[in-house]
Structure formats: C-alpha cells, structure tokens
Design a protein around this motif. Structure first.
Motif, mmCIF file in Angstrom:
data_model
loop_
_atom_site.group_PDB
_atom_site.id
_atom_site.type_symbol
_atom_site.label_atom_id
_atom_site.label_comp_id
_atom_site.label_asym_id
_atom_site.label_seq_id
_atom_site.Cartn_x
_atom_site.Cartn_y
_atom_site.Cartn_z
ATOM 1 N N GLY A 20 -12.917 22.749 65.392
ATOM 2 C CA GLY A 20 -12.341 21.443 65.665
ATOM 3 C C GLY A 20 -13.208 20.581 66.563
ATOM 4 N N CYS A 26 -14.163 12.261 64.849
ATOM 5 C CA CYS A 26 -13.379 11.639 63.777
ATOM 6 C C CYS A 26 -11.908 11.533 64.160
ATOM 7 N N ARG A 27 -11.385 12.567 64.767
ATOM 8 C CA ARG A 27 -9.968 12.568 65.159
ATOM 9 C C ARG A 27 -9.697 11.554 66.278
ATOM 10 N N SER A 30 -9.758 8.114 64.746
ATOM 11 C CA SER A 30 -8.530 7.932 63.970
ATOM 12 C C SER A 30 -7.348 7.608 64.871
ATOM 13 N N ASP A 48 -9.544 10.016 59.044
ATOM 14 C CA ASP A 48 -8.723 11.199 58.786
ATOM 15 C C ASP A 48 -9.384 12.076 57.722
ATOM 16 N N ALA A 51 -12.323 13.986 59.217
ATOM 17 C CA ALA A 51 -11.891 15.134 60.016
ATOM 18 C C ALA A 51 -11.421 16.277 59.113
ATOM 19 N N GLU A 52 -10.748 15.967 58.032
ATOM 20 C CA GLU A 52 -10.281 17.018 57.121
ATOM 21 C C GLU A 52 -11.436 17.716 56.414
#
Length: 56
Positions: A20, A26-27, A30, A48, A51-52
């Motif tokens: 993570g 990215c998170r 977001s 999002d 990040a995924e």
C-alpha cells in the motif's frame, strides 16, 4: 560490490510489491479530489483506478 547493490534492490522491490505504500500517492490524491463538491468523485476516478492497479 555491484552484486550487493543488486541484491538490495531486489529485496526492496520484493518488499514493495503489492504494498500500500506504493499506492499511497494515488490514494492521497483521490481523497483530496473527493472533497470537491459535485465533481469530486468523478474527478477522483482515475486516481482510484491508479491505486487499484498498484495495490489490488
């Protein structure tokens, strides 16, 4: 000496794979975009997705 540096790089890459920590920028972006009223969730969709992909 080169082998030690290469071995350290491999260990770091293995340690970060699926982590993570790599998806944190990215998170965070977001979350910042989602604060914006009305268009925030739509604008945050690409971050999002980023990040995924990094941390499924």
């Amino acid at each position: 000496m080169k082998w030690k540096a290469l071995a350290a790089l491999v260990v770091v890459c293995i340690g970060l794979s699926g982590c993570g920590l790599a998806a944190a920028p990215c998170r965070i972006a977001s979350a910042g975009l989602k604060i914006v009223p009305v268009v925030g969730h739509v604008a945050a969709a690409p971050t999002d997705a980023c990040a995924e992909v990094i941390d499924p």
